[in-house]
Design an enzyme around this catalytic site. Structure first.
Site, PDB file in Angstrom:
ATOM      1  N   LYS A  25       0.761  -1.345   0.270  1.00  0.00           N
ATOM      2  CA  LYS A  25       0.201  -0.159   0.097  1.00  0.00           C
ATOM      3  C   LYS A  25       0.552   1.204   0.187  1.00  0.00           C
ATOM      4  O   LYS A  25       1.710   1.272   0.861  1.00  0.00           O
ATOM      5  CB  LYS A  25      -0.869   0.110   0.817  1.00  0.00           C
ATOM      6  CG  LYS A  25      -2.051  -0.717   0.981  1.00  0.00           C
ATOM      7  CD  LYS A  25      -3.247  -0.442   0.024  1.00  0.00           C
ATOM      8  CE  LYS A  25      -4.000  -1.585  -0.180  1.00  0.00           C
ATOM      9  NZ  LYS A  25      -5.033  -1.707  -1.382  1.00  0.00           N
ATOM     10  N   LYS A  43     -12.635  -7.937  -8.010  1.00  0.00           N
ATOM     11  CA  LYS A  43     -13.218  -8.692  -6.336  1.00  0.00           C
ATOM     12  C   LYS A  43     -15.111  -8.507  -6.723  1.00  0.00           C
ATOM     13  O   LYS A  43     -15.506  -8.657  -7.286  1.00  0.00           O
ATOM     14  CB  LYS A  43     -13.049  -7.612  -5.846  1.00  0.00           C
ATOM     15  CG  LYS A  43     -11.752  -6.637  -5.402  1.00  0.00           C
ATOM     16  CD  LYS A  43     -11.737  -5.849  -4.125  1.00  0.00           C
ATOM     17  CE  LYS A  43     -10.071  -4.989  -4.175  1.00  0.00           C
ATOM     18  NZ  LYS A  43      -9.531  -4.535  -3.144  1.00  0.00           N
TER      19      LYS A  43
END
Length: 327
Positions: free
Chosen positions: A111, A214
């Protein structure tokens, strides 16, 4: 498996549990993950749309949970799936401890672009990961402008390659511009696919080399497989990733990855981000997870139960989203 008729609201509520899962560190701006889980004739499903999503968007997440609980998973093409380690926006010194939770993984997603942090923090974190894992991806969650993305990606690749940069900017047009300016880094789209009315727009615009997909926001495993077929026509591979799912929700992501003709390291190892989950964690062996479904532990369902006001909030949301999910 033959699909059962779509369930009524009362059928879902009858087995519903609203859970509050504590996290090891802040991720996606939260330290506790709330989900609603329920059972059906084919197993367990999950409804975990993030609270800020409106009912229309959240209904796709409910549809995905209903699919798993009432229809089950499609036939798999493999029984194990390779996963990447997920490294939150932690200080570089904490990277070895994070990676230790992902034994055998050879790919890590890091991240970056966290609010309150600097590019120097991102570079230090990525370098710490690169010292331990051969393949590195970064995920900015749309946090950069085009100019910031160009500067950051050049800095992040000064001492090594990136497999790809996921959603460096928020819009399709910005992704296309970054892809044009920074030739040496592949661009992956996540939000621009899962939160778009037309998931193919990003590839038609020449804005992505890779699609991160997803299951919950796309409405189910079979919807992901259909989209993957369409993306393949543009030469764009997919990487199945988690929507910060519990062990129940993760079953759907594993099912999707296992049903694809080919599969690269998937972002399905996020169970390691939870202090505790609704079932025993899946064992990560040589960087791979076994494709299976889980039955939650009864004691954990009680221990992880959300406060009454949060349960009421989720049940009200379920009631609003149910008719939309069945459209």
């Amino acid at each position: 498996m033959t699909a059962s008729p779509a369930p009524g609201l009362d059928e879902i509520v009858a087995s519903a549990h609203v859970l509050s899962l504590p996290m090891r560190t802040r991720f996606r701006g939260i330290t506790t993950r709330e989900v609603l889980v329920f059972s059906g004739p084919a197993g367990w499903g999950e409804f975990g749309a993030f609270p800020e999503y409106d009912d229309a968007e959240a209904s796709a997440w409910l549809r995905a949970g209903i699919e798993m609980a009432w229809q089950g998973a499609p036939d798999p093409m493999r029984d194990h799936v390779e996963v990447n380690a997920t490294v939150p926006a932690v200080p570089a010194a904490e990277v070895p401890a994070v990676l230790a939770r992902y034994p055998g993984t050879r790919t890590a997603k890091v991240k970056v672009a966290e609010k309150g942090q600097t590019l120097a923090d991102d570079v230090a974190r990525v370098e710490a990961v690169r010292a331990l894992v051969p393949t590195v991806r970064v995920d900015a969650n749309g946090g950069w402008t085009v100019d910031q993305a160009e500067t950051a990606l050049r800095a992040l690749t000064e001492n090594g390659d990136l497999e790809y940069a996921e959603q460096p900017c928020a819009t399709v047009e910005e992704l296309a511009e970054v892809r044009r300016r920074v030739r040496g880094v592949s661009i992956a789209a996540d939000e621009s696919i899962r939160r778009a009315e037309d998931p193919l727009r990003v590839v038609r615009a020449g804005a992505a080399d890779v699609a991160v997909v997803k299951v919950p926001p796309l409405g189910g495993v079979r919807a992901v497989l259909r989209l993957a077929e369409e993306l393949a026509q543009y030469g764009v591979p997919v990487v199945v990733s988690s929507a910060l799912d519990s062990a129940i929700g993760m079953s759907a992501g594993l099912a999707a990855a296992a049903a694809l003709p080919t599969s690269t390291a998937c972002g399905l190892g996020t169970g390691a981000l939870f202090v505790t989950d609704v079932a025993e964690p899946r064992a990560l062996v040589d960087g791979r997870l076994r494709v299976d479904t889980v039955v939650p532990d009864a004691d954990r369902l009680r221990e992880l139960a959300a406060p009454d006001d949060r349960r009421a909030w989720w049940l009200e949301r379920l009631a609003r989203c149910h008719p939309l999910a069945l459209l």
